[in-house]
Write a protein that holds these residues in place. Structure first.
Motif, short mmCIF file in Angstrom:
data_model
loop_
_atom_site.label_atom_id
_atom_site.label_comp_id
_atom_site.label_asym_id
_atom_site.label_seq_id
_atom_site.Cartn_x
_atom_site.Cartn_y
_atom_site.Cartn_z
N THR A 1 0.81 -1.23 0.00
CA THR A 1 0.00 0.00 0.00
C THR A 1 0.84 1.27 0.00
OG1 THR A 1 -0.15 0.00 2.43
CG2 THR A 1 -1.91 -1.12 1.22
N GLU A 2 2.12 1.16 0.28
CA GLU A 2 2.98 2.35 0.43
C GLU A 2 2.92 3.26 -0.80
OE1 GLU A 2 6.13 4.64 2.45
OE2 GLU A 2 4.60 3.22 3.11
N ILE B 1 2.20 7.84 -3.32
CA ILE B 1 2.48 8.40 -4.64
C ILE B 1 1.20 8.58 -5.44
CG2 ILE B 1 3.68 8.00 -6.82
CD1 ILE B 1 5.79 6.44 -5.27
N GLY B 2 0.34 7.56 -5.40
CA GLY B 2 -0.87 7.60 -6.21
C GLY B 2 -2.04 8.34 -5.57
N ASP C 1 -1.22 -0.73 -10.82
CA ASP C 1 -1.93 -1.06 -12.07
C ASP C 1 -1.10 -0.70 -13.30
OD1 ASP C 1 -4.28 -2.08 -10.85
OD2 ASP C 1 -4.94 -0.04 -10.43
N PRO C 2 0.10 -1.27 -13.41
CA PRO C 2 0.98 -0.92 -14.54
C PRO C 2 0.47 -1.51 -15.85
CG PRO C 2 1.91 -2.75 -13.32
CD PRO C 2 0.71 -2.30 -12.54
N LYS C 3 0.87 -0.89 -16.94
CA LYS C 3 0.56 -1.42 -18.26
C LYS C 3 1.67 -2.34 -18.76
CE LYS C 3 0.23 2.78 -19.67
NZ LYS C 3 0.00 4.01 -20.46
N LEU C 4 2.83 -2.30 -18.08
CA LEU C 4 4.00 -3.09 -18.45
C LEU C 4 4.68 -3.57 -17.18
CD1 LEU C 4 6.27 -4.00 -20.47
CD2 LEU C 4 7.26 -1.71 -20.18
#
Length: 268
Positions: A127-128, A133-134, A182-185
């Motif tokens: 969760t950090e 950041i998000g 939730d990366p795309k790569l």
């Protein structure tokens, strides 16, 4: 009289677009040229495995994709966006740290060493970044982290600290942590090389599931069985260049270059 409708010809399925485009990338450390005009395309939703001896440039290439290393020439484009740099007319300028951090949110990376925060639980490690950041609300970040721990087979270990987990479990937490944004790569830099042999399978199973779910992945590994069973493309590198690339059955079973054959014989 009604005319008979023409029969439409069978249309071949359009190839997947390239999510990652590496164009003539060069990288040196001092006088040592680590990457020499490397070009590669990674279609969206596919798995590319990078093979090669130590010092061939595989890990450096991975780190350049995430701009953990700057490049000396060429271009790296992810999802249509130039990574690490912006173009102003004919000039290229490195982005600000804030801009680079924004790009990295879309590119998850799992390292050889797990790099978990030792003072945080598995749940807190995951969760950090989403919270800090998000800007994700804490409750939502915790719910997502629990989902990801369940996905990697560690639902019962949310409150454990890294020191209480095996190496394989720590690596699976590291994968969950990368997925939390939730990366795309996803980039994997020899994710099993630091593990005891009996712990490798669980980590590879998680990666196989990600591949089945359509995650675009670039994996540096010596796990030939994984490459054969999961990769859509195998790339053999040596001396900072791409020696050979193609379908797993072509590169692994019928390599065209003697250097590739020698390497495969050494790792089988």
């Amino acid at each position: 009289m009604s005319a008979t409708a023409p029969i439409s010809p069978t249309v071949a399925e359009a190839p997947a677009r390239a999510l990652v485009e590496i164009r003539r990338v060069r990288k040196s450390f001092g006088a040592h040229e680590v990457l020499r005009d490397v070009s590669l395309a990674v279609p969206e939703g596919t798995v590319t495995v990078l093979l090669g001896p130590s010092g061939s440039g595989k890990s450096t290439l991975l780190r350049c994709i995430n701009h953990l290393e700057t490049i000396d020439g060429g271009r790296i484009i992810v999802d249509g966006e130039l990574i690490g740099y912006r173009q102003a007319g004919h000039n290229i300028h490195e982005m600000t740290p804030k801009q680079i951090a924004r790009q990295r949110r879309a590119i998850g990376m799992v390292f050889q060493r797990f790099n978990l925060f030792p003072h945080l639980t598995a749940l807190e490690n995951i969760t950090e970044a989403p919270i800090g950041i998000g800007g994700v609300p804490r409750a939502r970040a915790r719910a997502r982290a629990n989902e990801l721990l369940d996905r990697v087979g560690l639902a019962a270990f949310a409150g454990h600290y890294p020191a209480q987990l095996s190496g394989g479990q720590q690596q699976r937490v590291a994968i969950a942590r990368a997925l939390a944004m939730d990366p795309k790569l996803m980039l994997f830099d020899e994710p099993t090389s630091a593990l005891d042999p009996e712990l490798v399978g669980d980590v590879l199973d998680v990666m196989r599931e990600l591949a089945r779910d359509g995650m675009t992945m670039i994996v540096v590994t010596h796990e030939i069985g994984f490459a054969r069973g999961v990769a859509d493309q195998v790339v053999f590198m040596d001396g900072g260049v791409v020696v050979e690339a193609g379908r797993p059955e072509d590169v692994l079973d019928h390599p065209q270059r003697q250097r590739t054959r020698n390497f495969l014989e050494s790792v089988r």
